[in-house]
Structures are given as C-alpha cells and as structure tokens.
Design an enzyme around this catalytic site. Structure first.
Site, short mmCIF file in Angstrom:
data_model
loop_
_atom_site.label_atom_id
_atom_site.label_comp_id
_atom_site.label_asym_id
_atom_site.label_seq_id
_atom_site.Cartn_x
_atom_site.Cartn_y
_atom_site.Cartn_z
N LYS A 241 0.84 -1.20 0.00
CA LYS A 241 0.00 0.00 0.00
C LYS A 241 0.88 1.26 0.00
CE LYS A 241 -3.63 -2.41 -0.24
NZ LYS A 241 -4.47 -3.08 0.72
C1 LIG Z 1 -5.61 -4.08 1.05
C2 LIG Z 1 -7.06 -3.82 1.14
C3 LIG Z 1 -7.80 -4.13 2.29
C4 LIG Z 1 -7.25 -4.92 3.44
O1 LIG Z 1 -6.15 -4.37 4.02
P1 LIG Z 1 -5.28 -5.24 5.07
O2 LIG Z 1 -4.52 -4.18 5.79
O3 LIG Z 1 -4.41 -6.14 4.28
O4 LIG Z 1 -6.21 -5.96 5.95
C5 LIG Z 1 -9.13 -3.76 2.33
N1 LIG Z 1 -9.71 -3.13 1.30
C6 LIG Z 1 -9.05 -2.84 0.16
C7 LIG Z 1 -9.75 -2.13 -0.93
C8 LIG Z 1 -7.70 -3.20 0.04
O5 LIG Z 1 -7.05 -2.93 -1.09
#
Ligand SMILES: *Cc1c(COP(=O)(O)O)cnc(C)c1O
Length: 375
Positions: A184
């Site tokens: 991210k």
């Molecule tokens: C990555 C992601 C999540 C989950 O995030 P985590 O921190 O891995 O639990 C939820 N929603 C979207 C749209 C994502 O891209």
C-alpha cells in the site's frame, strides 16, 4: 522469480531502520508512545479528531461494522470490484453484503445511482472504496446517505492522501479505514488505521481493538491503573511499536511518494496514448488521487492471460484488480445481493494492473510500454 519490473517494490532507508532500532532498544514493543504519536500524526494529516492504529485494515473494517451496530438481519451495500476484505468485514458480523455496480468502464468506483437502486428497508450502511486512490463521487454519496439515514464507512485502503474537492478522503464517512499492508502507499508490513470524528464511536472502537478492556498494558505499566474491567466483547486488533514507528516515517514520506506515483502515471498515460487496444480509466479525473495502482482496461480482443504470460516472460509483473468478489466460490454459496453487476463483470475480465511504485524509473515505464506494444 526476479523481475525486471515488479508490480510493486518497497524501499526503506536509514530513517525506517533507525526508527525500528530505537523501539527495539527501548524494550517496549506493544502499543505505547510510538503508537500514540502515529495516531496523533495520522489524524492530523487526514484532518479527523480520532485515529486508532490496528493490526490491519481488515480488522479496522470489522471494528467499523461492529461499532455501527451492524449485524444479523442488516444489509450493507458495497462494491464487488474490491479486495475481498471489504465485504468479508460485513459477513463477519452476520449482515448481508449487497453489491452495487461501478459507474462505468472509465470510472471504476461504486455508482451512486446503483447504490440508491439497491437500498431496501434492511439497508443499514454503505461501504465505499476509493478505487486505485481515485475518490468516489462524495457529493452524491453523502446526499444518499443523508436522504436514507444510513451509515457510511470509507474503505480508504488505496487512498491515503487522496482528496475530493480539497477535502481528504477518510473525513466523509462515519468511520474510515486505512491499510498499511506491504504494497500500500504507506507501508508497515501489516497494519491499519481506523478514524472517526465521533467520540462515541471512537470509545467503542477502542474497546473493540483490545478485548473490551477498560485499561491498556501501558496504563498499568505507567502506574495509572492496577486492574481493568471487561465491558464488551472485543478482539486483539492492536498494532505494535515497531510498526507504528515505521508508519510514522512512512507518513512523512507519503505526499512525496504520492507525487512520484502521479508523475509516473502521467508518463504512462502519455506513452500509452497511441495504443488502440486499451483504455485508461479515470483518465481525465479531476480530483486528487493517491495513485495506488495503475489499472488499464484491455480491448475485448486481447487475451489477458496470454498478455500477462508474455509480460512475465519479459520480466514484468502484472496483476488484476479485481476478480469480482461475488464470483468467488465462497461468495457464490453465500446469501448476497449480486444482481446487475454488468460493468464490474466486464472489468473483472479485462482489467490489467501495470507496475507502479514511487522509486520506479521512467526507463522502466518505457520498457513496460515497449514490451506491451510488442505484444
Ligand atoms: C488491502 C485492502 C484491504 C485490506 O487491508 P489489510 O490491511 O491487508 O487488511 C481492504 N480493502 C481494500 C480495498 C484493500 O485494497
């Protein structure tokens, strides 16, 4: 596999190294001062009153649903064109996800019109996702939420730093959730943040994060408390000091990194403008994106699997965002609302995500585009 151009590449420097070292040397690893500072800095960056760091965005989303009282018998509208965590967070509570289609083949965000069409007397909330970092149409979504008296959760996993009409996303909903997963825009490996302007929700979220306990280990360590009560059912959705410390450094780099992403996307768009076999969603988007990923839509005639193989043979890693959630085996057997998802299903078949990360070189974009054109 060693890629010439990976889908995503994470680079930490001395700043993260020394922040982690400092925590290790301090001997205090669970939620403490680093976490508090991270929450304070993050809430001030987004422009919200309260922020709680969590073990993941999935945990944050689960807590958000619970704090809003969502449960058995309720329906929650969300996109099917998302990561499965978005709708899993609804399923965890016993509520029913009702998927709404996206706007069009050029705007992959959930459609306000489709949201409104899916509202029933059981609908309790809407979860929106700012796809790839492009803010949803918040004027229309906020109007719907108000008109039908619903809760709004923003899944901001793609969108830290993105703005709609000058206002940061994460400030529009009752609660917003961010992800600090490895790939991210702000990365701590695993981690997340849940934010709100509502004090009552904040107090509920705090209890949910740590077993419904009234005091934290830190309070007891500091001598502020000897004991605790458990006043509700909670979880262990805490972050730790190591990740909070990485998060603080990463937050400082976020705007610069988002700007680098934008410049690379602009360059991609320029280089791909002649290509007849693709279209680029959000091409002339006016709001400020965080450019989490670079999605393109392939022409019907292109065999995506063959293309991805060809790119892989040339050392280029690509991905798909997303295979629609309602088409997964688990969701097919589940009682969900999944009618009229035409655009979502087309995008699910024809979307391709090209490599994008802040330290990507322009020559790497050239390489990707050249290999792509060869195909
Ligand atoms: C990555 C992601 C999540 C989950 O995030 P985590 O921190 O891995 O639990 C939820 N929603 C979207 C749209 C994502 O891209």
């Amino acid at each position: 596999m060693s890629w010439k151009v990976p889908l995503f590449d994470l680079r930490f420097d001395e700043k993260e190294f020394s922040a982690v070292n400092k925590v290790l040397k301090s001997g205090w690893l669970t939620m403490g001062e680093e976490t508090k500072e991270f929450e304070r800095e993050f809430s001030s960056y987004i422009g919200v009153k309260y922020a709680l760091a969590t073990s993941s965005c999935t945990a944050a989303l689960h807590m958000a649903n619970l704090a809003l009282g969502i449960g058995v018998g309720d329906e929650v509208i969300c996109p099917s064109l998302s990561f499965v965590a978005t709708s899993n967070s609804i399923v965890y509570t016993g509520a029913k996800p009702v998927f709404a289609d996206v706007v069009s083949l050029t705007d992959f965000n959930i459609s306000p019109k489709e949201i409104e069409r899916k509202i029933t007397n059981k609908t309790k909330a809407i979860i929106i996702v700012h796809y790839a970092g492009y803010p949803c149409n918040m004027d229309e979504i906020c109007a719907i939420v108000k008109k039908h008296d619903l809760f709004l959760i923003e899944d901001c996993a793609h969108a830290p730093g993105a703005e709609y009409k000058g206002q940061k996303v994460g400030t529009f909903g009752d609660i917003a959730c961010f992800s600090f997963f490895s790939n991210k825009n702000l990365s701590t490996g695993e981690g997340g943040m849940v934010v709100t302007n509502n004090e009552e929700l904040y107090e509920k979220l705090k209890l949910l994060r740590s077993h419904g306990m009234t005091t934290l280990t830190l309070d007891r360590h500091k001598g502020h408390a000897f004991s605790y009560d458990v006043v509700s059912l909670g979880f262990n959705y805490r972050i730790d000091e190591i990740r909070a410390a990485i998060g603080r450094v990463q937050l400082k780099k976020l705007d610069t990194n988002n700007k680098k992403r934008k410049e690379l996307v602009d360059y991609y768009k320029e280089r791909l403008s002649e290509c007849e076999f693709i279209s680029i969603p959000f091409k002339d988007y006016k709001e400020r994106s965080s450019y989490h990923i670079f999605p393109i839509l392939l022409d019907e005639k292109i065999n995506r699997t063959q293309l991805m193989k060809y790119l892989r043979e040339n050392g280029i890693q690509t991905s798909i965002h997303y295979r629609p959630i309602h088409q997964f085996s688990f969701y097919k057997d589940l009682e969900v609302g999944c009618s009229d998802l035409t655009y979502t299903e087309i995008i699910g078949k024809r979307e391709l995500t090209l490599p994008l990360y802040p330290n990507m070189q322009y020559s790497q974009v050239d390489y990707v585009v050249n290999i792509f054109n060869n195909f």
